[in-house]
Design a protein around this motif. Sequence first.
Motif, PDB file in Angstrom:
ATOM      1  N   UNK A   1       0.711  -1.114  -0.058  1.00 47.02           N
ATOM      2  CA  UNK A   1      -0.079   0.034   0.096  1.00 47.02           C
ATOM      3  C   UNK A   1       0.864   1.099   0.100  1.00 47.02           C
ATOM      4  N   UNK A   2       0.713   2.165  -0.900  1.00 54.19           N
ATOM      5  CA  UNK A   2       1.239   3.416  -0.920  1.00 54.19           C
ATOM      6  C   UNK A   2       0.462   4.745  -0.469  1.00 54.19           C
ATOM      7  N   UNK A   3       0.933   5.479  -0.129  1.00 54.38           N
ATOM      8  CA  UNK A   3       0.123   6.748   0.296  1.00 54.38           C
ATOM      9  C   UNK A   3      -0.175   7.782  -0.991  1.00 54.38           C
ATOM     10  N   UNK A   4       0.781   7.887  -1.679  1.00 53.45           N
ATOM     11  CA  UNK A   4       0.534   8.758  -2.955  1.00 53.45           C
ATOM     12  C   UNK A   4       0.919   8.155  -4.161  1.00 53.45           C
ATOM     13  N   UNK A   5       0.495   8.476  -5.187  1.00 54.63           N
ATOM     14  CA  UNK A   5       1.165   7.946  -6.474  1.00 54.63           C
ATOM     15  C   UNK A   5       2.371   8.650  -6.790  1.00 54.63           C
ATOM     16  N   UNK A   6       3.354   7.722  -7.411  1.00 59.93           N
ATOM     17  CA  UNK A   6       4.533   8.402  -7.812  1.00 59.93           C
ATOM     18  C   UNK A   6       4.770   8.737  -9.116  1.00 59.93           C
ATOM     19  N   UNK A   7       4.906   9.802  -9.549  1.00 55.10           N
ATOM     20  CA  UNK A   7       4.966  10.506 -10.779  1.00 55.10           C
ATOM     21  C   UNK A   7       6.248  10.492 -11.356  1.00 55.10           C
ATOM     22  N   UNK A   8       6.572   9.874 -12.399  1.00 54.69           N
ATOM     23  CA  UNK A   8       8.175   9.783 -12.733  1.00 54.69           C
ATOM     24  C   UNK A   8       8.128  10.651 -13.903  1.00 54.69           C
ATOM     25  N   UNK A   9       7.116  11.336 -14.620  1.00 58.54           N
ATOM     26  CA  UNK A   9       7.238  12.018 -15.669  1.00 58.54           C
ATOM     27  C   UNK A   9       6.093  12.511 -16.197  1.00 58.54           C
ATOM     28  N   UNK A  10       6.089  13.350 -17.329  1.00 55.43           N
ATOM     29  CA  UNK A  10       4.963  13.717 -17.973  1.00 55.43           C
ATOM     30  C   UNK A  10       5.414  13.731 -19.506  1.00 55.43           C
ATOM     31  N   UNK A  11       4.087  13.431 -20.355  1.00 52.28           N
ATOM     32  CA  UNK A  11       4.614  13.495 -21.707  1.00 52.28           C
ATOM     33  C   UNK A  11       3.158  13.831 -22.470  1.00 52.28           C
ATOM     34  N   UNK A  12       3.460  14.268 -23.578  1.00 54.03           N
ATOM     35  CA  UNK A  12       2.345  14.568 -24.537  1.00 54.03           C
ATOM     36  C   UNK A  12       1.720  13.482 -25.279  1.00 54.03           C
ATOM     37  N   UNK A  13       0.305  13.263 -24.771  1.00 53.67           N
ATOM     38  CA  UNK A  13      -0.284  12.109 -25.454  1.00 53.67           C
ATOM     39  C   UNK A  13      -1.549  12.514 -26.096  1.00 53.67           C
ATOM     40  N   UNK A  14      -1.831  11.771 -27.484  1.00 52.89           N
ATOM     41  CA  UNK A  14      -2.742  12.182 -28.405  1.00 52.89           C
ATOM     42  C   UNK A  14      -4.068  11.191 -28.020  1.00 52.89           C
ATOM     43  N   UNK A  15      -5.107  11.646 -27.871  1.00 51.36           N
ATOM     44  CA  UNK A  15      -6.372  10.802 -27.734  1.00 51.36           C
ATOM     45  C   UNK A  15      -7.383  11.135 -28.673  1.00 51.36           C
ATOM     46  N   UNK A  16      -8.370  10.540 -28.804  1.00 51.54           N
ATOM     47  CA  UNK A  16      -9.647  10.714 -29.504  1.00 51.54           C
ATOM     48  C   UNK A  16     -10.559  10.879 -28.503  1.00 51.54           C
ATOM     49  N   UNK A  17     -11.331  12.222 -28.481  1.00 52.51           N
ATOM     50  CA  UNK A  17     -11.967  12.775 -27.361  1.00 52.51           C
ATOM     51  C   UNK A  17     -13.339  13.224 -28.510  1.00 52.51           C
ATOM     52  N   UNK A  18     -14.475  12.392 -28.377  1.00 51.70           N
ATOM     53  CA  UNK A  18     -15.717  13.022 -29.260  1.00 51.70           C
ATOM     54  C   UNK A  18     -15.293  13.389 -30.720  1.00 51.70           C
ATOM     55  N   UNK A  19     -14.728  12.352 -31.293  1.00 55.23           N
ATOM     56  CA  UNK A  19     -14.274  12.374 -32.623  1.00 55.23           C
ATOM     57  C   UNK A  19     -13.416  13.263 -33.046  1.00 55.23           C
ATOM     58  N   UNK A  20     -12.524  14.091 -32.037  1.00 50.43           N
ATOM     59  CA  UNK A  20     -11.637  15.000 -32.086  1.00 50.43           C
ATOM     60  C   UNK A  20     -10.266  14.493 -31.558  1.00 50.43           C
ATOM     61  N   UNK A  21      -9.198  14.898 -32.385  1.00 56.06           N
ATOM     62  CA  UNK A  21      -7.814  14.524 -31.622  1.00 56.06           C
ATOM     63  C   UNK A  21      -7.438  15.567 -30.754  1.00 56.06           C
ATOM     64  N   UNK A  22      -6.994  15.226 -29.508  1.00 55.53           N
ATOM     65  CA  UNK A  22      -6.953  16.442 -28.697  1.00 55.53           C
ATOM     66  C   UNK A  22      -5.541  15.751 -27.988  1.00 55.53           C
ATOM     67  N   UNK A  23      -4.394  16.766 -27.943  1.00 53.89           N
ATOM     68  CA  UNK A  23      -3.240  16.457 -27.295  1.00 53.89           C
ATOM     69  C   UNK A  23      -3.472  16.903 -25.609  1.00 53.89           C
ATOM     70  N   UNK A  24      -2.867  15.910 -24.609  1.00 51.68           N
ATOM     71  CA  UNK A  24      -2.912  16.139 -23.302  1.00 51.68           C
ATOM     72  C   UNK A  24      -1.691  16.015 -22.709  1.00 51.68           C
ATOM     73  N   UNK A  25      -1.219  16.952 -21.805  1.00 52.76           N
ATOM     74  CA  UNK A  25       0.048  16.576 -21.014  1.00 52.76           C
ATOM     75  C   UNK A  25      -0.583  15.431 -19.910  1.00 52.76           C
ATOM     76  N   UNK A  26       0.185  14.548 -20.190  1.00 52.06           N
ATOM     77  CA  UNK A  26      -0.204  13.160 -19.386  1.00 52.06           C
ATOM     78  C   UNK A  26       0.674  12.570 -18.410  1.00 52.06           C
ATOM     79  N   UNK A  27       0.428  12.484 -17.121  1.00 54.92           N
ATOM     80  CA  UNK A  27       1.354  12.119 -16.182  1.00 54.92           C
ATOM     81  C   UNK A  27       1.766  10.733 -16.362  1.00 54.92           C
ATOM     82  N   UNK A  28       2.935  10.402 -16.254  1.00 52.73           N
ATOM     83  CA  UNK A  28       3.621   8.928 -15.993  1.00 52.73           C
ATOM     84  C   UNK A  28       3.607   8.429 -14.780  1.00 52.73           C
ATOM     85  N   UNK A  29       2.894   7.506 -14.461  1.00 55.83           N
ATOM     86  CA  UNK A  29       2.867   7.005 -12.872  1.00 55.83           C
ATOM     87  C   UNK A  29       3.249   5.619 -12.662  1.00 55.83           C
ATOM     88  N   UNK A  30       4.002   5.088 -11.722  1.00 54.66           N
ATOM     89  CA  UNK A  30       4.516   3.840 -11.401  1.00 54.66           C
ATOM     90  C   UNK A  30       3.414   3.403 -10.961  1.00 54.66           C
TER      91      UNK A  30
END
Length: 690
Positions: free
Chosen positions: A614-643
Amino acid sequence: MIALGVDVGGTFTDLILADLAKGDVTIHKTPSTPSDPAKGVINGVRGICELTGTEPGRIDAIFHGTTVGTNAMLVHDGAVTGMITNEGFRDILHIGRHQRPQHYSIMQDLPWQSRPLIRRRFRKTVAGRLDAKGNELVPLDEEAVAKAARDLGAAGVEAILVGFLFSYVNPAHERRAAQIVRATLPDVFVTTSAEVSPQFREFERFTTAAMSAFIGPKVRRYVSRLSDELREIGVNGELRVMTSNGGLATPEMIAERPATTLLSGLVAGVRGGAWVGSHAGTDRLVTLDIGGTSADIGIIRNGRLAEADARSAKIADFPVMLPMIDIHTVGAGGGSIAYIDRGKAFRVGPQSAGADPGPAAYGRGGTVPTVTDANLVLGRLVADNFLGGRMGLDAKAAARVIGELAEKLGRTPEETAEGALTVLNSNMANAIRSRTVQKGIDPRDFTLCGFGGAGPLHAAGVATMLDMKNVLIPPHPGITSAVGLLTADLEYHALRTAFAVKGALDIARLQTLYDDMERELGAIFARDRVPSDKIKMLRQADLRYVGQGYELKIDVPDGPLTEAALDRVWQAFHDRHREEYGHAFEASPIEIVTVKLRGLGMVDKLAEPPAYTVSSEPKQVGVGRCVFRVDDTLETHDTPHIERNSLPVERKFAGPAILLQTDTTTVVPPGWTYWADRHGNVRMTHDNQA
C-alpha cells in the motif's frame, strides 16, 4: 514448493517464479526465439533464477504453455503425414460434409481441400470393415496394412494416422493396424482416430486425428528436447504442459496425444484472467489477451470458462473434436502492420512484424509501421521506460515509418497513428461481439479484463466501443498467461459414444461406460503418481433432442445412476437449451449421444494474489504529450507517467494517465477513472458509464 510458470508468446517468453508456501512471486520476460522456442525458455529460466538467486535444482515443478502445435497448424508446417483407412473411404478427409462455411461465396477457401493435412497420395486403403455396432463384417487385411506402411515409409512420411469406420464403437481393427505399422516403421509417429477422439462423425474424427499426426513429431520433439535441456541446466522439477481443455498434462501424455496442446498457450491466459477475476469479486469477464501477433478472446460466465461446442471448435479453420476452451483469435497485436491494401483501404493486421525484426521502434531493423510504433508516436508508450527501462524504444524510427504511411494517406502522423489504433480496436470489438452479442450475451454486463503485453494499452479503447462499464487490469498483465499456468490441475478426459434415448435407455450400460472411463483415467493418474485422495472425477454427457444435429454438454450427478438422477439431467438439458437458444421442447424425447468423464489430479497451485504494498501517494516519474480521440476530435494532453505499483488502494483518480510497470503499459484515456484495489488490480470506469 517452488513453481515456475513459463508461457511462450510470439514476441516474449513470460515467466513467473512463485514460492507457493510463502506467496512470494517474481516475474521475468525474455525475447522469444521463434526458430527454436526451447532456447527462449531456457534463457528465461536462467534469467529468472539469476534474478531471484534461486538454484535451478530448487524448482519443484515447471508449468508450461506452448504454441508449437498451434503455430504448426496456423502456418501449415507439420509432418509429412500418411493415412491407412477402409477401402472406398480414401477421400473422407477431402470431401468433408459438403457444408459451405460461407453459403453464398463461390471463392471461399476450404482448408481440408486447399491445404490438406494428408495429401491424397499418402492415403492408403485396406480391406477390413466393422458395422455400426462394432461387429466385424470383413476381417482386417494385415498383409495389406504392412504393405501400406512400407509404401508410406518409402515415400518419406514422418507420421501415420490409422482411421477406420466405427472405431469409436470397437477400436480393435485400428489397434491391430497400429501395432503392425509401429512394428514396420518404429521411427514413425503413429496414432489412431479412436485414441485421439473416439466419437461418431468420421470426417471430424479423422480430421482431429490427422491434426494429431500432423503436429505430433514436432510437439514430441519439442517437449522431449525441452525436458532434456531443463535437466542440463539443473532443473529437476516435474514438467507439466497446459492443454486445450485448461488443465495440465505430463510430457508422456503430450507425446501420446499432441493434439491436446493445440490451444495450450492461449488457454493459460483465459485461466489467468478467470483467477484474477475471482479474487477481484467478479465472475463475469471478457478476457482480452493481446500479444505481439494476435489477440485472444475468452468468455467467463459464473466463474466458468466457456467451452467450445462440437459444431464450432476449429483450429486454422479445420474442425476439431476435442475438449477445448472457447477462444477466439484475431490477428491484432503490438506487431500488427498498418498498410494500404490493393483496394486503397487502410488496414491493420493480421500480418505482423513478429519478434524479429519486430516493430521499427525496437531498433532491430524493422521498416514497416506497426501498432507499437503508433502507440509510441501518440505518446502512449514511453521510449525510455519500456520493460521497466530494460529496453529502450527508437522514437525516431517509429516516427519515420508512421510518417511514411501518413504521407501515402494524406494525413498527419498523429491522425494516421490514431487511425491505426481505431482500426485495431474495432477489429477486436467486433470479435468480442461475435462471441457475445451474436450469442445473446450482453457484453455490458461483463468486465473487460485486459492483459498480455499490449492488452492494457487497448483495453479502455475496446471497452468504449462496446459500451462496457468496467475494465480490470491484473497486477502483472504481461505475464497473466504464465500466472494462469500456476492455477491449473492435471486434467484428462475420456469419452464413449452412447446413443441412448430417454425412455428406452439401459441405465446399467451407461453406468458401465462411466465405470470403464473411471478405470481408464485412474490408470493414467496412477502412472502420473497422483495420490488417490487428490483425484476428482466429474461426469458429463452430450445431449440433444432426437433428430437434432448438435449437442449440448450437461453435468451428470456422481454416484449410482438412477431414474431420479437422470430426471435431473433431462431437466438440466431443457434449461440449458432454453438458455442457449431461447426455447425448449420439453415434450420431445432426448438422446444421450456421448458420455464423458473429466478427471482432475489436484496439484499445488497459486492460491492467493501476492500481497499488494500500500502506498500513500502515486509516484509520478514524468509527464508526456499524449494524443487521444475525444468526441471524434484528436486532442493533445499533458499526461502524467505514474509508477503503477505506487497507486494507493481504493483511492480514485481521473485520467488521462500512463501507468508504467515492467511487463506492460496501461493507458487511461480522458474521461476514465482509475484506482488500485486491495489485490493490486487496476480498476477503470468511464465517467459517462459509472
